[in-house]
Design a protein around this motif. Structure first.
Motif, PDB file in Angstrom:
ATOM      1  N   ASN B 161       0.954  -1.030  -0.027  1.00 46.56           N
ATOM      2  CA  ASN B 161       0.037  -0.058   0.066  1.00 46.56           C
ATOM      3  C   ASN B 161       0.810   1.102  -0.087  1.00 46.56           C
ATOM      4  N   GLY B 162       2.061   1.284  -0.591  1.00 46.19           N
ATOM      5  CA  GLY B 162       2.766   2.637  -1.020  1.00 46.19           C
ATOM      6  C   GLY B 162       3.508   2.625   0.191  1.00 46.19           C
ATOM      7  N   LYS B 163       3.852   1.706   1.275  1.00 46.87           N
ATOM      8  CA  LYS B 163       4.470   1.685   2.394  1.00 46.87           C
ATOM      9  C   LYS B 163       5.784   0.958   2.457  1.00 46.87           C
ATOM     10  N   ASP B 164       6.408   1.182   1.406  1.00 45.98           N
ATOM     11  CA  ASP B 164       7.753   0.475   1.250  1.00 45.98           C
ATOM     12  C   ASP B 164       8.868   1.559   1.608  1.00 45.98           C
ATOM     13  N   PRO B 165       9.738   1.302   2.502  1.00 43.86           N
ATOM     14  CA  PRO B 165      10.817   2.512   2.786  1.00 43.86           C
ATOM     15  C   PRO B 165      11.895   2.579   1.890  1.00 43.86           C
ATOM     16  N   TYR B 166      11.937   1.623   0.882  1.00 41.23           N
ATOM     17  CA  TYR B 166      13.038   1.706  -0.123  1.00 41.23           C
ATOM     18  C   TYR B 166      12.740   2.407  -1.371  1.00 41.23           C
ATOM     19  N   THR B 167      11.449   2.221  -1.783  1.00 48.92           N
ATOM     20  CA  THR B 167      10.976   2.636  -3.044  1.00 48.92           C
ATOM     21  C   THR B 167       9.928   3.399  -2.982  1.00 48.92           C
ATOM     22  N   ASN B 168       9.380   3.942  -4.269  1.00 47.50           N
ATOM     23  CA  ASN B 168       8.005   4.527  -4.100  1.00 47.50           C
ATOM     24  C   ASN B 168       6.785   3.374  -3.875  1.00 47.50           C
ATOM     25  N   THR B 170       6.279  -1.495  -4.448  1.00 50.35           N
ATOM     26  CA  THR B 170       6.817  -2.638  -4.879  1.00 50.35           C
ATOM     27  C   THR B 170       5.589  -3.307  -5.445  1.00 50.35           C
ATOM     28  N   SER B 171       6.035  -4.130  -6.401  1.00 49.75           N
ATOM     29  CA  SER B 171       4.790  -4.966  -7.096  1.00 49.75           C
ATOM     30  C   SER B 171       5.579  -6.319  -7.595  1.00 49.75           C
ATOM     31  N   PHE B 172       4.838  -7.044  -8.167  1.00 50.08           N
ATOM     32  CA  PHE B 172       5.174  -8.169  -8.902  1.00 50.08           C
ATOM     33  C   PHE B 172       4.935  -8.183 -10.353  1.00 50.08           C
ATOM     34  N   MET B 173       5.739  -8.411 -11.217  1.00 49.92           N
ATOM     35  CA  MET B 173       5.568  -8.807 -12.875  1.00 49.92           C
ATOM     36  C   MET B 173       6.306  -9.853 -13.078  1.00 49.92           C
ATOM     37  N   THR B 174       5.543 -10.766 -13.867  1.00 48.70           N
ATOM     38  CA  THR B 174       6.102 -11.942 -14.505  1.00 48.70           C
ATOM     39  C   THR B 174       6.818 -12.883 -13.214  1.00 48.70           C
ATOM     40  N   GLY B 175       6.053 -12.836 -12.325  1.00 49.51           N
ATOM     41  CA  GLY B 175       6.506 -13.804 -11.207  1.00 49.51           C
ATOM     42  C   GLY B 175       7.876 -13.513 -10.226  1.00 49.51           C
ATOM     43  N   TRP B 176       8.073 -12.212 -10.580  1.00 48.02           N
ATOM     44  CA  TRP B 176       9.110 -11.657  -9.681  1.00 48.02           C
ATOM     45  C   TRP B 176       8.791 -10.473  -8.977  1.00 48.02           C
ATOM     46  N   PRO B 177       9.389 -10.128  -7.721  1.00 50.45           N
ATOM     47  CA  PRO B 177       9.061  -8.764  -7.036  1.00 50.45           C
ATOM     48  C   PRO B 177      10.203  -7.762  -7.541  1.00 50.45           C
ATOM     49  N   PHE B 178       9.499  -6.582  -7.697  1.00 53.88           N
ATOM     50  CA  PHE B 178      10.220  -5.461  -8.042  1.00 53.88           C
ATOM     51  C   PHE B 178       9.883  -4.092  -7.039  1.00 53.88           C
ATOM     52  N   ASP B 310       5.315  -6.640   3.641  1.00 51.58           N
ATOM     53  CA  ASP B 310       6.402  -6.013   2.566  1.00 51.58           C
ATOM     54  C   ASP B 310       6.407  -7.053   1.675  1.00 51.58           C
ATOM     55  N   ILE B 311       7.245  -6.450   0.584  1.00 51.46           N
ATOM     56  CA  ILE B 311       7.198  -7.521  -0.854  1.00 51.46           C
ATOM     57  C   ILE B 311       7.611  -8.798  -0.363  1.00 51.46           C
TER      58      ILE B 311
END
Lengths: 324, 324
Positions: B161-168, B170-178, B310-311
């Motif tokens: 929900n936008g609460k990642d301290p490291y980036t704007n 985080t999310s998943f694409m094609t089976g991977w966390p980004f 967290d992701i």
């Protein structure tokens, strides 16, 4: 640094420049570890031997001793379970029990696998409400007022800048990481945190069955299970154990269980044998600089400071000191 | 559940109710693992054997085989290093090298400790700019448009929900966390991520020296070092190794190094020997339900859903399947 340096040097530098190289370069920004070394003696606070659990496992296959030291949480957190744990240690209850579960990227768990060992009399049944400690304006914990939790603009205490997915905010008090939610403060399941195994609600566990975290912080357990301490030395004796092949990482083969020789409060040992530890005052200037450096790595290896860190990526420095 | 159940049952239930108990209770909210079991066959996507690295270590002390399987990242991420890794595997370059570093709550690292092994010709020098992949409106990765990253209100893809301290975000694409930052997308250092050891900037590493994460996600390494894959099977053969006692967890005693028998692309093995794996489509309904359940545990063991995760606390489900 010379890019033509040997592969061995590459290996040594692979994730963090060794101190010798950093010192040679005299970097503008010291590493978190270098910052901690600059703390004044007054910033290191003693941990009372009565707050240390000393767990001795059976020697390993090579005959090497395996000792794990756990720091218990300070008041007012999780004290019902911690009173039980003190009674269990005083009764030598864990002696002859074992480590029964090692689940990769999750927990190592120990207790009585025989199902037959009677618990000492007088253990408390702790209510679920104790998972969370209400926040009061005048609340003082180990001499520190909790007014710091209203200083949300102060990076010193809030390295995640309000961006914790699990709570409103996270911060440090009296040397420990906490999450702050609307209804109160709770200890956090970071790496090496020690918690109390339990049955389904409303059971909260007695403290006889304990686990420690050996993987990514399982923060979903926060406020759902009691955190009572953390491993401050010897976690490698737990984290490097073979993983169990049964459900949840329990050892299917009883022969894989690791015998626990004894668990004692350090204060119950002869004075000369009592291990001594100190933690870095989390209300001091050095901790603030350290936390900032963890959240914004600028030492030579790093190109890009992250701008923040999650609370479990800022482990509180703890050090062993000589006996007095 | 019966609160009077035995201690052994307490142990088994201590951190998560076993499936048998949950099934008996027919809970309204299935666990994340139960949700994954309900996925349709179409939601499981095959991983190409050419994207799998098979690492065989020397047998352990009991003579048991130790195989670790690594999935390489898909295009367009980290491809310069991955091309090097394919060349190194094709040249059998790692055969006879070793695991040289095991640092608790951080990484296991492998490569050539002898300092003398020449690298294959033709390896690329990958620029630091490759740590981050720019986001384009029409960017398509493995058939999936990245427009999903603009759906910030959609819990399906944004469990923190936008609460990642490291980036704007985080999310998943094609089976991977980004992680998604202003300047682009970067892979994330979660548990089991595989990255490329390097020297100080501007060196970015060749791919010959690799590591995997065996502790809490060291997210400060994101965008500072290349992530090229993740361990999808056998990480226990790395995470349970004895910790090194030298600086940074390097083995001081050379005898502790673990020999690597071979590292091959699975596609270079005889067809019948090629391991087959599938990952759960991170764009499917089941993954959305699974991620939501990880972020809001409501299965019987839990009293209080966290409301986020967290992701790295939402590992992408991967499963082994029989050869075709």
């Amino acid at each position: 640094m010379n890019r033509l340096c040997s592969i061995a040097s590459l290996a040594a530098l692979a994730l963090a420049a060794p101190l010798s190289a950093q010192e040679a370069d005299k970097p503008e920004y010291p590493s978190p570890g270098e910052i901690v070394k600059q703390a004044t003696p007054e910033e290191w606070l003693a941990i009372a031997p009565s707050d240390l659990l000393v767990m001795d496992l059976a020697p390993d296959a090579a005959g090497e001793a395996r000792r794990v030291i756990i720091q218990l949480m300070p008041e007012p957190f999780s004290q019902g379970w911690i009173r039980n744990i003190r009674k269990l240690a005083a009764a030598h209850w864990w002696d002859g029990t074992s480590i029964n579960r090692v689940q990769d990227n999750y927990v190592v768990q120990w207790g009585d696998a025989s199902e037959k060992k009677a618990l000492p009399e007088g253990l408390e049944t702790v209510p679920e409400s104790e998972y969370v400690t209400p926040i009061a304006d005048d609340m003082v914990i180990n001499g520190m007022a909790t007014h710091i939790i209203s200083q949300a603009s102060n990076d010193k205490y809030f390295p995640s800048n309000g961006k914790d997915p699990y709570t409103n905010e996270t911060s440090f008090m009296t040397g420990w990481p906490f999450g702050f939610a609307d209804n109160g403060v709770s200890p956090v399941h970071c790496y090496a945190a020690v918690g109390v195994g339990r049955n389904l609600s409303p059971d909260t566990g007695s403290g006889a069955e304990l686990y420690t975290v050996i993987g990514h912080a399982p923060r979903h357990l926060d406020r759902n299970i009691a955190v009572v301490g953390r491993v401050i030395e010897g976690i490698e004796h737990l984290s490097s154990l073979p993983r169990g092949k049964g459900d949840l990482g329990f050892y299917e083969d009883e022969g894989k269980r690791v015998p626990i020789s004894s668990i004692r409060l350090a204060s119950a040992l002869p004075t000369a044998d009592q291990p001594r530890f100190e933690y870095l005052n989390t209300d001091g200037d050095t901790f603030a600089k350290y936390a900032d450096a963890r959240a914004n790595r600028r030492d030579p290896f790093f190109n890009l400071p992250a701008g923040g860190a999650d609370i479990c990526n800022i482990p509180v420095p703890v050090r062993r000191v000589k006996a007095e």
